[in-house]
Write a protein that holds these residues in place. Structure first.
Motif, PDB file in Angstrom:
ATOM      1  N   CYS A 158      -0.111   3.542   3.485  1.00  0.00           N
ATOM      2  CA  CYS A 158       0.265   3.152   4.857  1.00  0.00           C
ATOM      3  C   CYS A 158       1.438   2.183   4.879  1.00  0.00           C
ATOM      4  O   CYS A 158       1.937   1.843   5.944  1.00  0.00           O
ATOM      5  CB  CYS A 158      -0.934   2.577   5.593  1.00  0.00           C
ATOM      6  SG  CYS A 158      -1.473   0.986   4.977  1.00  0.00           S
TER       7      CYS A 158
ATOM      8  N   CYS B 293      -4.434  -0.232  -0.022  1.00  0.00           N
ATOM      9  CA  CYS B 293      -5.041  -1.361   0.671  1.00  0.00           C
ATOM     10  C   CYS B 293      -6.508  -1.044   0.956  1.00  0.00           C
ATOM     11  O   CYS B 293      -6.950   0.093   0.780  1.00  0.00           O
ATOM     12  CB  CYS B 293      -4.288  -1.659   1.967  1.00  0.00           C
ATOM     13  SG  CYS B 293      -4.590  -0.483   3.274  1.00  0.00           S
TER      14      CYS B 293
ATOM     15  N   CYS C 105       0.862  -1.186   0.000  1.00  0.00           N
ATOM     16  CA  CYS C 105       0.000   0.000   0.000  1.00  0.00           C
ATOM     17  C   CYS C 105       0.898   1.236   0.000  1.00  0.00           C
ATOM     18  O   CYS C 105       1.736   1.388   0.888  1.00  0.00           O
ATOM     19  CB  CYS C 105      -0.917  -0.009   1.213  1.00  0.00           C
ATOM     20  SG  CYS C 105      -1.882   1.502   1.341  1.00  0.00           S
TER      21      CYS C 105
ATOM     22  N   CYS D  12      -7.097   2.070   3.293  1.00  0.00           N
ATOM     23  CA  CYS D  12      -6.770   3.377   2.705  1.00  0.00           C
ATOM     24  C   CYS D  12      -7.718   3.709   1.565  1.00  0.00           C
ATOM     25  O   CYS D  12      -8.056   4.863   1.329  1.00  0.00           O
ATOM     26  CB  CYS D  12      -5.331   3.388   2.217  1.00  0.00           C
ATOM     27  SG  CYS D  12      -4.172   3.177   3.571  1.00  0.00           S
TER      28      CYS D  12
HETATM   29 ZN   LIG Z   1      -3.034   1.281   3.302  1.00  0.00          ZN
END
Ligand SMILES: [Zn+2]
Ligand SMILES: [Zn+2]
Length: 130
Positions: free
Chosen positions: A86, A120, A83, A123
């Motif tokens: 994050c 992800c 991701c 997010c």
């Molecule tokens: Zn993420």
């Protein structure tokens, strides 16, 4: 017997990687190992991680760009998705057939390290919620 302590340290590092379900970096492995064995040096952890991956007991995952390499206890063939927001890394179950890849020149594949990048679930939802 100098080797005894080396073996104990190596097993501790291996157990630690297996207990970390998040594709830890060498730095993260060191932090966890140091919490158990305060006398272990960073060099020892890094050296043993390299050794364990060359022994095939853990897998080293090369990340694109400047991200540090990660270590993975999951030795089943799989790829990774990272991701970009994050930094979470998830396993991707996928079997890539070499014969489906169009190599423009003769090339004998020995290893594949495929990393997908994107957002992800967490997010992605964050963005959609607004
Ligand atoms: Zn993420
Ligand atoms: Zn993995």
């Amino acid at each position: 017997m100098i080797n005894t302590r080396n073996t104990v340290q190596r097993e501790l590092i291996l157990t630690t990687v297996r207990s970390m379900d998040c594709h830890p970096t060498a730095e993260e492995v060191y932090d966890s190992v140091a919490a158990v064995d305060g006398h272990i040096s960073k060099g020892t952890v890094y050296r043993n991680l390299a050794l364990l991956s060359s022994m095939g007991r853990i897998r080293k995952v090369c990340m694109p760009g400047t991200s540090p390499d990660r270590y993975d206890f999951n030795l089943e063939p799989h790829y990774h998705a990272i991701c970009r927001k994050c930094g979470k890394i998830v396993d991707v179950g996928c079997t890539l057939q070499e014969k489906c890849i169009d190599f423009h020149e003769p090339f004998m594949v020995e290893d594949v390290d495929l990393v997908f990048s994107g957002l992800c679930g967490d997010c992605c939802c964050e963005n959609n919620g607004h």
